[in-house]
Scaffold this motif. Structure first.
Motif, short mmCIF file in Angstrom:
data_model
loop_
_atom_site.label_atom_id
_atom_site.label_comp_id
_atom_site.label_asym_id
_atom_site.label_seq_id
_atom_site.Cartn_x
_atom_site.Cartn_y
_atom_site.Cartn_z
N ASP A 119 30.65 28.32 -107.83
CA ASP A 119 29.21 28.56 -107.79
C ASP A 119 28.72 28.88 -106.38
O ASP A 119 27.72 29.58 -106.20
CB ASP A 119 28.46 27.34 -108.33
CG ASP A 119 28.59 27.24 -109.84
OD1 ASP A 119 28.71 28.32 -110.48
OD2 ASP A 119 28.62 26.13 -110.37
N GLN A 134 23.86 35.73 -113.30
CA GLN A 134 22.61 34.98 -113.13
C GLN A 134 22.70 33.61 -113.79
O GLN A 134 22.49 32.59 -113.17
CB GLN A 134 21.45 35.73 -113.78
CG GLN A 134 20.55 36.60 -112.94
CD GLN A 134 20.46 36.32 -111.46
OE1 GLN A 134 20.62 35.19 -110.98
NE2 GLN A 134 20.18 37.36 -110.69
N SER A 135 23.04 33.63 -115.09
CA SER A 135 22.98 32.38 -115.83
C SER A 135 24.32 31.92 -116.37
O SER A 135 24.40 30.96 -117.10
CB SER A 135 21.98 32.53 -116.98
OG SER A 135 22.36 33.65 -117.76
N ARG A 136 25.38 32.66 -116.04
CA ARG A 136 26.68 32.19 -116.54
C ARG A 136 27.75 32.36 -115.47
O ARG A 136 27.51 32.93 -114.42
CB ARG A 136 27.13 32.95 -117.79
CG ARG A 136 26.27 34.12 -118.13
CD ARG A 136 26.79 35.01 -119.15
NE ARG A 136 26.39 36.34 -118.70
CZ ARG A 136 26.50 37.43 -119.41
NH1 ARG A 136 27.03 37.39 -120.58
NH2 ARG A 136 26.10 38.58 -118.91
#
Length: 805
Positions: A119, A134-136
DNA sequence: TCGCTCGCTGGA
DNA sequence: CCAGCGAGCGAT
């Protein structure tokens, strides 16, 4: 240290052998031959089949098995052996043989996943890559591939920020259903129920349900339906740990909402009795015999099958019944389900991938004892087989037309030898091969010459369509057929009109210059489809709009020739406006279940005439059908195929058998432009024996099966000269290596000389006994391996081909 | 001199 | 079958 020999899922000559893998400590003793595993193969991971376990390996850098995909071996020892046998007898890759024996759902799917390593890297990802994450943390490569950021992804992968993970996935999902159970003492539930606030009325309802039905486990959907609630209160209660949900695996049942009327064994006629006794004998004594049951249409073969199977099941053994294409004969399924109920699994092409997988697992787990299915059902993973039945043994669909090019009959006999059990081949028109074998007593012949209800075979009238034309009838219905159709409608009886497969659609010709619109990629005429007014190529899928003028001479006089079901239906509506017609062909039966629906409608007498192609020829049994019409008996007769006469005879006999099966006598009208041909004449007299004699003479004369075996080598290449020259070399090579008793024909152009812009040449080998053949053919494949990889060359070898096409 | 495409090769 | 690599060629 233990090692597994693994056949990997990579179709190439160099990988058509076992690779060694280390069995990790935790799996020793667990991994067995026949299991599917995932193994590292080069930089990626692939599925593979374990074919053996050993204590050492000659390789020093042996990688360990990564994952195990089965708990019990997917392939039994016997099936593994059949796999090896298939590779030898059909010259296919081992992996193809193994995959052919399992439902498609068990074939691996490969996917590349791109994963963000950490991350922490997210903030400084390339701006074109960033939005994907963005979200995964992971994205599928196949989604990226189409985008314009491929290059940026590559950069990030090189930088080590992103990582490629090779995934091997199961195609299928086991279908599960959520079940809800109470997770607390009743007292506790009561307490909660009473203390609940007024807003939680629904929760109270649910709790009361579980209090009243203590210990019950109920499907979530049912619960919701029953209490008329949504899943939100259930979820809350689960959160409160008062309820518990569990996923229970369920089978997709294609015959779920159907009840089968239980049937009892019928009393056998004297003839059936005589027929069944040698079979029962063979079952009792665990003997491997092959029976050829030659019984006229309506002679009650199925009842003999049913009672033979019963004796096998009574012995505690299992049975396989092969039928040509089962989705086409729901009536057949009904008979087996009716007699044996839930002991039956059904496998056919009309099922979804998941449904097939479920049926297969029922067999694999031993939950069923009988399989009714099409060709591939011959590989049903039974371990205690007691009998294999092949209905309509002469049918071409028992031969697989792609690798592995096996014939289900051969596999059946091979398996039956292993299990020491009988094979029953049934037909009203046995293939010449089988009848000849029966003649030589390789198979035991069983004859059923009478129809069970003592009904005579229908009267057959052959009509010369040339005469009709001469006397001014330009329609596709002879005056006799039309008259009879009218008569049936008046009498409220039903008729079946049959159109040959190839005549199903029509080609387009210019009446001025005679040119036929052909496919630009194939050497074949395009066929007209009314839907969308399109011309389609049945071989490569090419489509174009129907031209307004001839492309050669610009004439406007272009029209369709040949007769399609659509056109027959229209014409029929013109000449018999009062008739109610059901049309069955690829267009009307495309959707799942529509086939059966149409037949049920016809059975309920919602129509007077059933109009269709091949698919209505087999196994239909309607009491009120008293007339069968064959519109063009000869469309198939003139195909360049040594079996064309045989196929015509079989089809006509088969279709005629649809008439007058019950109380009402039947009549058949066969329309033809070559009515004098022996296969039409003899079919009209129900004379199989004479047909057999006559056809055997022809086969002998031309050195065709069953006097000779055939092997067909087809070479295709975009360049005509290349195709020819390779075929020539192959023919030369074979000539040198094989004995002089062998006849090698060719190179000649294939009956369809070009498909999909590839020229096709072939070479046919006729032989009686030829030790060297398999080895020589294998050499050819190896010799041209490189050319096949890089130069678009393809060579296909078909041992015992069904057709020359 | 970089970067891309093509064809070859190994895979345990 | 297909990822990875080196050869070879055109663009910078």
């Amino acid at each position: 240290m233990r090692f597994a020999s693994v056949i990997v899922d990579v179709k190439a000559m160099q990988t058509d052998r076992a690779f060694d893998y280390l069995i990790p400590e935790k799996w020793t003793g667990f991994i067995k031959p026949g299991m599917r595993v995932i193994v590292p193969f080069g930089p990626r991971k692939v599925q593979g089949f374990v074919i053996g376990i050993k204590n050492e390996s000659e390789f020093d850098r042996v990688k360990p098995i990564a994952e195990v995909m089965d708990i019990t071996p997917a392939l039994t020892k016997e099936l593994l052996d059949i796999g090896h046998w298939l590779t030898q007898t059909t010259l296919c890759f081992k992996i193809s043989a193994f995959q052919a024996m399992l439902p498609a759902a068990m074939k691996a799917r490969y996917e590349k996943e791109i994963v963000l390593v950490s991350d922490e890297y997210r903030p400084n990802l390339h701006p074109k890559v960033l939005p994907w994450f963005q979200s995964r943390r992971s994205v599928y490569w196949k989604d990226i591939e189409k985008s314009d950021s491929v290059k940026e992804f590559q950069m990030e992968i090189e930088r080590g920020v992103l990582e490629v993970i090779y995934q091997v996935k199961q195609k299928n999902k086991k279908k599960t259903q959520k079940y809800i159970t109470s997770n607390a003492e009743i007292a506790e539930l009561k307490k909660e129920s009473e203390s609940g606030s007024a807003q939680a009325a629904k929760q109270k309802l649910i709790l009361d349900y579980f209090i009243n039905n203590s210990g019950i486990s109920v499907p979530l959907q049912e619960l919701l339906l029953h209490l008329n609630i949504t899943d939100s209160p259930v979820k809350t209660l689960i959160k409160k740990k008062l309820l518990r949900e569990e996923n229970v695996e369920i089978y997709r049942d294609p015959y779920e909402d159907r009840t089968f009327k239980k049937t009892e064994p019928l009393a056998l006629t004297a003839e059936q009795q005589t027929a069944i006794s040698p079979i029962l004998n063979s079952v009792e004594q665990n003997r491997h015999d092959v029976f050829l049951m030659y019984g006229v249409t309506g002679s009650g073969k199925t009842e003999v099958y049913l009672q033979s199977i019963e004796s096998v099941l009574n012995q505690g053994k299992e049975a396989i019944v092969l039928v040509p294409e089962i989705s086409l004969t729901p009536q057949m399924v009904n008979r087996f389900k009716g007699r044996f109920g839930s002991l039956v699994a059904v496998l056919h092409s009309g099922l979804s991938v998941g449904e097939k997988y479920d049926e297969w697992r029922k067999i694999h787990r031993g939950e069923v004892k009988l399989v009714v299915g099409a060709r591939s059902a011959v590989f049903a993973p039974f371990t205690n087989l007691g009998m294999i039945i092949i209905d309509e043994e002469h049918e071409g669909s028992y031969k697989q037309e792609e690798n592995p090019r096996y014939h289900a009959r051969d596999v059946a006999i091979y398996r039956a030898k292993f299990h020491q059990c009988p094979v029953v081949l049934g037909s009203a028109t046995p293939s010449l091969e089988s009848f000849a074998r029966a003649g030589k007593e390789v198979y035991q012949l069983i004859s059923l010459k009478e129809r069970v209800n003592q009904r005579p075979l229908p009267q057959v009238e052959v009509i010369d369509m040339r005469d009709e034309l001469r006397s001014g009838n330009r329609t596709m219905f002879s005056s006799s057929l039309l008259e009879k159709l009218q008569d049936r409608i008046a009498k409220k009886e039903q008729s079946v009109l049959f159109l040959n497969k190839r005549g199903y659609s029509s080609f387009v010709m210019c009446r001025d210059c005679g040119c036929v619109t052909g496919c630009p990629h194939c050497e074949i005429s395009l066929t007209y489809h009314k839907h969308g007014s399109q011309l389609k190529c049945h071989y490569c899928g090419h489509e174009e709009p129907m031209p307004k003028v001839c492309s050669e001479c610009s004439s406007e006089h272009i029209r369709f020739f040949g007769t399609g079901t659509q056109r027959v239906e229209e014409e029929l509506a013109k000449v018999l406006p009062e008739a109610r017609i059901i049309r069955m062909d690829v267009d009307t039966t495309g959707r799942k279940g529509s086939h059966e629906k149409l037949l049920t409608q016809f059975g309920n007498k919602e129509a007077d005439i059933l109009l269709g192609t091949q698919m209505i020829a087999k196994g239909l049994d309607f009491p009120d059908v008293t007339l069968v019409g064959v519109l063009t008996a000869d469309t198939m007769l003139h195909l360049p195929d040594f079996r064309s006469s045989e196929k015509t005879f079989q089809l006509l006999t088969q279709v005629s058998g649809r008439a007058g099966r019950h109380e009402l006598p039947g009549e058949v009208v066969i329309q033809s432009y070559s009515p004098e041909h022996y296969s039409i004449q003899l079919a009209s007299h129900h004379d199989y024996d004479s047909f057999y004699q006559q056809e055997m003479l022809t086969r002998k004369q031309h050195a065709y099966p069953p006097f000779y075996y055939l092997a067909l080598v087809t070479v295709s290449h975009p360049d005509l000269l290349k195709a020819v020259s390779v075929t020539e070399k192959i023919a030369k090579h074979l000539n040198q290596r094989l004995s002089d008793t062998v006849k090698i024909l060719g190179p000649v152009a294939s009956p369809i000389p070009r498909i999909n812009d590839r020229y096709r040449y072939q070479c046919m080998i006729k032989y009686k006994r030829e030790e060297n053949l398999h080895a020589s053919l294998k050499m050819i494949i190896e010799r041209y391996q490189q050319d096949m990889n890089k130069n678009q060359l393809s060579i296909s070898i078909d041992l015992n081909p069904n057709t020359m096409m």
